[in-house]
Design a protein around this motif. Structure first.
Motif, short mmCIF file in Angstrom:
data_model
loop_
_atom_site.label_atom_id
_atom_site.label_comp_id
_atom_site.label_asym_id
_atom_site.label_seq_id
_atom_site.Cartn_x
_atom_site.Cartn_y
_atom_site.Cartn_z
N GLN A 120 4.83 4.07 -1.34
CA GLN A 120 5.86 5.06 -1.68
C GLN A 120 6.29 5.85 -0.44
O GLN A 120 7.48 6.04 -0.19
N VAL A 121 5.31 6.30 0.32
CA VAL A 121 5.62 7.08 1.53
C VAL A 121 6.30 6.18 2.58
O VAL A 121 7.28 6.56 3.21
N LEU A 122 5.80 4.97 2.74
CA LEU A 122 6.39 4.06 3.72
C LEU A 122 7.84 3.75 3.35
O LEU A 122 8.71 3.69 4.22
N ALA A 123 8.08 3.57 2.06
CA ALA A 123 9.43 3.25 1.60
C ALA A 123 10.39 4.39 1.94
O ALA A 123 11.53 4.15 2.36
N GLN A 124 9.93 5.61 1.80
CA GLN A 124 10.79 6.76 2.15
C GLN A 124 11.13 6.73 3.63
O GLN A 124 12.25 6.99 4.04
N ARG A 125 10.14 6.36 4.45
CA ARG A 125 10.36 6.38 5.90
C ARG A 125 11.35 5.30 6.34
O ARG A 125 12.10 5.50 7.28
N ASP A 139 14.24 -3.44 -3.57
CA ASP A 139 13.70 -2.09 -3.65
C ASP A 139 12.50 -2.00 -2.68
O ASP A 139 11.51 -2.72 -2.84
N PRO A 140 12.59 -1.12 -1.66
CA PRO A 140 11.53 -1.05 -0.65
C PRO A 140 10.14 -0.78 -1.25
O PRO A 140 9.15 -1.32 -0.77
N VAL A 141 10.08 0.05 -2.32
CA VAL A 141 8.75 0.34 -2.90
C VAL A 141 8.14 -0.94 -3.46
O VAL A 141 6.94 -1.23 -3.26
N GLU A 142 8.98 -1.74 -4.10
CA GLU A 142 8.50 -2.98 -4.70
C GLU A 142 8.00 -3.94 -3.60
O GLU A 142 6.90 -4.50 -3.70
N VAL A 143 8.81 -4.11 -2.55
CA VAL A 143 8.43 -5.04 -1.47
C VAL A 143 7.15 -4.55 -0.80
O VAL A 143 6.21 -5.33 -0.59
N LEU A 144 7.10 -3.26 -0.51
CA LEU A 144 5.93 -2.73 0.21
C LEU A 144 4.68 -2.77 -0.66
O LEU A 144 3.58 -2.97 -0.16
N THR A 145 4.85 -2.62 -1.97
CA THR A 145 3.70 -2.73 -2.88
C THR A 145 3.15 -4.16 -2.84
O THR A 145 1.93 -4.38 -2.78
N GLU A 146 4.05 -5.13 -2.83
CA GLU A 146 3.61 -6.54 -2.73
C GLU A 146 2.91 -6.81 -1.41
O GLU A 146 1.86 -7.43 -1.34
N LEU A 147 3.55 -6.32 -0.32
CA LEU A 147 2.97 -6.56 1.01
C LEU A 147 1.61 -5.88 1.14
O LEU A 147 0.68 -6.43 1.72
N ASP A 148 1.51 -4.69 0.55
CA ASP A 148 0.25 -3.95 0.61
C ASP A 148 -0.86 -4.72 -0.10
O ASP A 148 -1.98 -4.85 0.42
N ALA A 149 -0.54 -5.27 -1.27
CA ALA A 149 -1.54 -6.02 -2.04
C ALA A 149 -2.00 -7.25 -1.25
O ALA A 149 -3.18 -7.58 -1.22
N GLU A 150 -1.03 -7.89 -0.62
CA GLU A 150 -1.32 -9.13 0.12
C GLU A 150 -2.08 -8.85 1.42
O GLU A 150 -2.99 -9.58 1.80
N ARG A 151 -1.70 -7.76 2.08
CA ARG A 151 -2.22 -7.55 3.43
C ARG A 151 -3.39 -6.59 3.55
O ARG A 151 -4.12 -6.65 4.55
N ALA A 152 -3.57 -5.71 2.59
CA ALA A 152 -4.66 -4.73 2.73
C ALA A 152 -6.00 -5.41 3.04
O ALA A 152 -6.73 -4.97 3.94
N PRO A 153 -6.33 -6.52 2.34
CA PRO A 153 -7.62 -7.17 2.67
C PRO A 153 -7.63 -7.73 4.10
O PRO A 153 -8.70 -7.80 4.72
N LEU A 154 -6.45 -8.10 4.60
CA LEU A 154 -6.39 -8.67 5.96
C LEU A 154 -6.52 -7.57 7.01
O LEU A 154 -7.20 -7.74 8.03
N TYR A 155 -5.87 -6.43 6.75
CA TYR A 155 -6.04 -5.29 7.67
C TYR A 155 -7.51 -4.87 7.67
O TYR A 155 -8.10 -4.60 8.72
#
Ligand code: S3P
Length: 185
Positions: A120-125, A139-155
């Motif tokens: 949510q915060v990233l999407a605002q930025r 919708d940036p929130v939707e895309v970033l939510t997907e990317l977050d789910a996919e990448r959080a374990p990798l980060y």
């Protein structure tokens, strides 16, 4: 979420490359610039390296050659950054961790800090930034939510430390990075 993780990496444990990872909008470039200045290290931005190397913008590169081609250039840029003798702060692109080769290189050659913030915060930025190819009108929130789910374990896999990059200005977040690395004067 606190400003920094509980584990301080400690001066002796910090490698001569510090790499910042995290989703787009997490502040890798701006915080990287502050850290590089404070630590008197060179700042390397892998997106800029790709643009310089290819003579084209990231958005044009995605459009003309596709994401897979961009990822190859990105991996090459990371490899060149990590091969430098000079101590550096490396601001990576948000998707660099999707490559297992990149994760391996980061694990071997850098102290990695994950800058965390909510979709949510990233999407605002990044809301008005039309140059981000992965948003592509969605919708940036939707895309970033997907990317977050996919990448959080990798980060999480590559990071030695994580810092809350959601609240506070870049200066404060940069200080939190110095704290977690045990490098605050
Ligand atoms: C990407 C993030 C961008 C850039 C490219 C792809 C991603 O970098 O590398 O648009 O896959 O998340 P920033 O994280 O610096 O915006």
């Amino acid at each position: 979420m606190s400003h920094s993780s509980d584990t301080t990496v400690g001066d002796a444990g910090v490698r001569h490359h510090i790499a910042l990872v995290g989703l787009m909008g997490s502040g890798k470039s701006s915080i990287g610039a502050i850290l590089a200045e404070r630590l008197r290290r060179v700042l390397i931005d892998t997106d800029h390296l790709v643009e310089t190397h290819t003579g084209t913008s990231i958005a044009e590169l995605f459009a003309s050659k596709g994401e897979a081609a961009f990822r190859r250039y990105e991996l090459d840029s990371l490899m060149r950054a990590l091969a430098r003798d000079e101590s550096s702060v490396i601001a990576t692109g948000g998707g660099v961790v999707t490559s297992s080769d990149a994760r391996q290189m980061l694990a071997l050659d850098a102290t990695v800090v994950w800058l965390r913030a909510s979709p949510q915060v990233l999407a605002q930025r990044i809301h008005n930034d039309a140059t981000r190819p992965l948003i592509g009108g969605r919708d940036p929130v939707e895309v970033l939510t997907e990317l977050d789910a996919e990448r959080a374990p990798l980060y999480a896999e590559v990071a030695h430390a994580e810092v809350d990059a959601e609240s506070g200005d870049p200066e404060q977040v940069a200080m939190a990075v110095l704290d977690v690395l045990g490098l605050r004067p």
